[in-house]
Structures are given as C-alpha cells and as structure tokens.
Design an enzyme around this catalytic site. Sequence first.
Site, PDB file in Angstrom:
ATOM      1  N   HIS A 185      -3.822  -5.226  -9.114  1.00  0.00           N
ATOM      2  CA  HIS A 185      -4.856  -4.318  -8.605  1.00  0.00           C
ATOM      3  C   HIS A 185      -6.227  -4.988  -8.798  1.00  0.00           C
ATOM      4  O   HIS A 185      -6.489  -5.529  -9.879  1.00  0.00           O
ATOM      5  CB  HIS A 185      -4.799  -2.981  -9.367  1.00  0.00           C
ATOM      6  CG  HIS A 185      -5.820  -2.015  -8.862  1.00  0.00           C
ATOM      7  ND1 HIS A 185      -5.715  -1.405  -7.629  1.00  0.00           N
ATOM      8  CD2 HIS A 185      -6.995  -1.587  -9.395  1.00  0.00           C
ATOM      9  CE1 HIS A 185      -6.768  -0.633  -7.431  1.00  0.00           C
ATOM     10  NE2 HIS A 185      -7.560  -0.726  -8.483  1.00  0.00           N
TER      11      HIS A 185
ATOM     12  N   ASP B 233      -0.979   2.396  -9.460  1.00  0.00           N
ATOM     13  CA  ASP B 233      -1.800   1.613 -10.413  1.00  0.00           C
ATOM     14  C   ASP B 233      -1.756   2.161 -11.843  1.00  0.00           C
ATOM     15  O   ASP B 233      -2.776   2.164 -12.541  1.00  0.00           O
ATOM     16  CB  ASP B 233      -3.279   1.573  -9.950  1.00  0.00           C
ATOM     17  CG  ASP B 233      -3.430   1.131  -8.514  1.00  0.00           C
ATOM     18  OD1 ASP B 233      -2.664   0.247  -8.079  1.00  0.00           O
ATOM     19  OD2 ASP B 233      -4.313   1.666  -7.818  1.00  0.00           O
TER      20      ASP B 233
ATOM     21  N   LEU C 154       0.792  -1.236   0.000  1.00  0.00           N
ATOM     22  CA  LEU C 154       0.000   0.000   0.000  1.00  0.00           C
ATOM     23  C   LEU C 154       0.821   1.280   0.000  1.00  0.00           C
ATOM     24  O   LEU C 154       0.270   2.365   0.166  1.00  0.00           O
ATOM     25  CB  LEU C 154      -0.938  -0.012   1.221  1.00  0.00           C
ATOM     26  CG  LEU C 154      -2.001  -1.119   1.216  1.00  0.00           C
ATOM     27  CD1 LEU C 154      -2.816  -1.082   2.510  1.00  0.00           C
ATOM     28  CD2 LEU C 154      -2.923  -0.997   0.009  1.00  0.00           C
ATOM     29  N   LYS C 155       2.122   1.193  -0.161  1.00  0.00           N
ATOM     30  CA  LYS C 155       2.947   2.406  -0.113  1.00  0.00           C
ATOM     31  C   LYS C 155       3.433   2.784  -1.514  1.00  0.00           C
ATOM     32  O   LYS C 155       3.698   1.911  -2.336  1.00  0.00           O
ATOM     33  CB  LYS C 155       4.167   2.179   0.787  1.00  0.00           C
ATOM     34  CG  LYS C 155       3.798   1.888   2.222  1.00  0.00           C
ATOM     35  CD  LYS C 155       3.230   3.136   2.891  1.00  0.00           C
ATOM     36  CE  LYS C 155       2.737   2.831   4.286  1.00  0.00           C
ATOM     37  NZ  LYS C 155       1.881   3.888   4.826  1.00  0.00           N
TER      38      LYS C 155
ATOM     39  N   ASN D 255       2.563  -5.194 -10.060  1.00  0.00           N
ATOM     40  CA  ASN D 255       1.501  -5.046  -9.048  1.00  0.00           C
ATOM     41  C   ASN D 255       0.254  -5.762  -9.529  1.00  0.00           C
ATOM     42  O   ASN D 255       0.047  -5.909 -10.740  1.00  0.00           O
ATOM     43  CB  ASN D 255       1.188  -3.552  -8.851  1.00  0.00           C
ATOM     44  CG  ASN D 255       0.115  -3.310  -7.797  1.00  0.00           C
ATOM     45  OD1 ASN D 255       0.130  -3.927  -6.732  1.00  0.00           O
ATOM     46  ND2 ASN D 255      -0.830  -2.428  -8.090  1.00  0.00           N
TER      47      ASN D 255
HETATM   48  C1  GRF Z   1      -5.449  -8.129  -3.366  1.00  0.00           C
HETATM   49  O1  GRF Z   1      -6.808  -7.898  -3.572  1.00  0.00           O
HETATM   50  C2  GRF Z   1      -4.664  -7.352  -4.398  1.00  0.00           C
HETATM   51  O2  GRF Z   1      -5.382  -7.100  -5.549  1.00  0.00           O
HETATM   52  C3  GRF Z   1      -4.348  -6.070  -3.706  1.00  0.00           C
HETATM   53  O3  GRF Z   1      -4.190  -6.435  -2.357  1.00  0.00           O
HETATM   54  C4  GRF Z   1      -5.005  -7.556  -2.062  1.00  0.00           C
HETATM   55  C5  GRF Z   1      -4.257  -8.569  -1.253  1.00  0.00           C
HETATM   56  O4  GRF Z   1      -3.804  -7.984  -0.086  1.00  0.00           O
HETATM   57  N1  GRF Z   1      -3.226  -5.445  -4.325  1.00  0.00           N
HETATM   58  P1  GRF Z   1      -4.039  -8.677   1.336  1.00  0.00           P
HETATM   59  O5  GRF Z   1      -3.330  -9.982   1.302  1.00  0.00           O
HETATM   60  O6  GRF Z   1      -5.508  -8.855   1.519  1.00  0.00           O
HETATM   61  O7  GRF Z   1      -3.443  -7.729   2.315  1.00  0.00           O
END
Ligand code: GRF
Length: 212
Positions: free
Chosen positions: A116, A157, A99-100, A114
């Site tokens: 998304h 993204d 998330l960073k 990544n």
């Molecule tokens: C997934 O939905 C992916 O698309 C997004 O983060 C989610 C997975 O993260 N990038 P987490 O394992 O639930 O923290």
Amino acid sequence: MTDDATVRRRLPIAVLISGTGRTLKNINERVAAGRLDVDVRLVIASTPKATGVQFAADAGAPSHVLVRKDFDSDPAYSEAIFAACRKAGAELVVLAGWLKLLVVPDDYRNRVVNIHPALVPSFCGKGYFGHHVHQAAIDYGVKLSGCTVHFVDNQYDHGPVILQKAVPVVHNDTADVLAARVFEAECEALPEALQLIAEGRVTVAGRIVHVS
Ligand code: GRF
C-alpha cells in the site's frame, strides 16, 4: 561445483494486478538480476484493461483475467482466484496494484501480501487507492509518507505489517510527485519483504510480524 543460483529454491508466487503492473515489472527485474528468489507462476488481472498482463510473459507465466462482475459475490470471486493460484502451485499471492476485495481462504492465511502506498494505518482502506492516497497525505499536511507491505486479511489494507519505508513529503508536492517518490520506496520494500518470506524468515503471531 554447483552454482549457488541453481540450488536456491525459488518461492512460487501468483501476482494479482488491476492496472499497469509496474510492481510486477519490478519483481521480474529483481528476479532476472538474481536478487529475488521467487518464481512467478501465474498473473491474474481483475480487468481486461490491466495493461500489466504484458509482464506475465516476461516471467514465463500464464495470465488470466477474472472480472468481479462475472461472479455473484466476493467469496465466489475469491474462490475462483485462489483456486487458480492453488492450481498454479503458488505458495504466496502478491497483490501488486490489485483493487478488489478478497476473502482469503484458510489455506492462504498469512500467505497473501499487499503493498500500500502510505504508512498504514494512515491513508488506507476503502477508497484509498492511486492518487487519492497521496492527495490525502498532502492535504492532511503530514511530513512523512511511504509504503507498507502487509499480509492481507479480509479488510482493505488491514492485515499484519511486514515492513514499512518512509519518504518525506515536501512543500509544494503534487500527488504525482509524491507518488513517484513513494513508488521508488515500494520498489525496494516489496522485493525485500518477498525475499524475507522466501527465505522463511517471517513469522506471524496475531498482528505482530517477526523477522528473524
Ligand atoms: C502501487 O503504488 C502500489 O502501492 C499499489 O498499486 C500501485 C501499483 O499499481 N498497491 P499500478 O501498477 O500503477 O496499477
């Protein structure tokens, strides 16, 4: 006679997580099943709360926690992360629920991927994470959502799209129900993209990704 599995090269990767690490778990399962030729060399978490670091051990990989607030700037934070990836010999960095914001150094250009949970360029960018993505898709009334695997540039993204998988948005879907449907597609899409990269079949020209 040599077993094919022993001669197949596995692409060394680092996996970056901020949460539950479900995507890392899926990668591990695919590798264990002999269906994905990557070698998880390192796991980096952006917070000590990221429970997904538990899956680093399954991959036989070390894990580090690197927290943004311990650094002065996004570039300094990114430098520390990519230095660790370099040291681990990672040729590809996989953002798996990360998330960073990252500033991708030149030597990792088009070597950071990544996933998304929407069809980029819809419902993506700053603030579109977790259930916010799915609630936005439902509120807009789209009939299809899905997931996007893309190379990472220096915006959320935004980089070149490698592959996408669509799923229907169904009447009365909640964000949780849609998220679960999208996640099933993610569990196919990311390994598929990683395997194409591991096989050297992916090239990038500007925004356009070509799969041979
Ligand atoms: C997934 O939905 C992916 O698309 C997004 O983060 C989610 C997975 O993260 N990038 P987490 O394992 O639930 O923290």
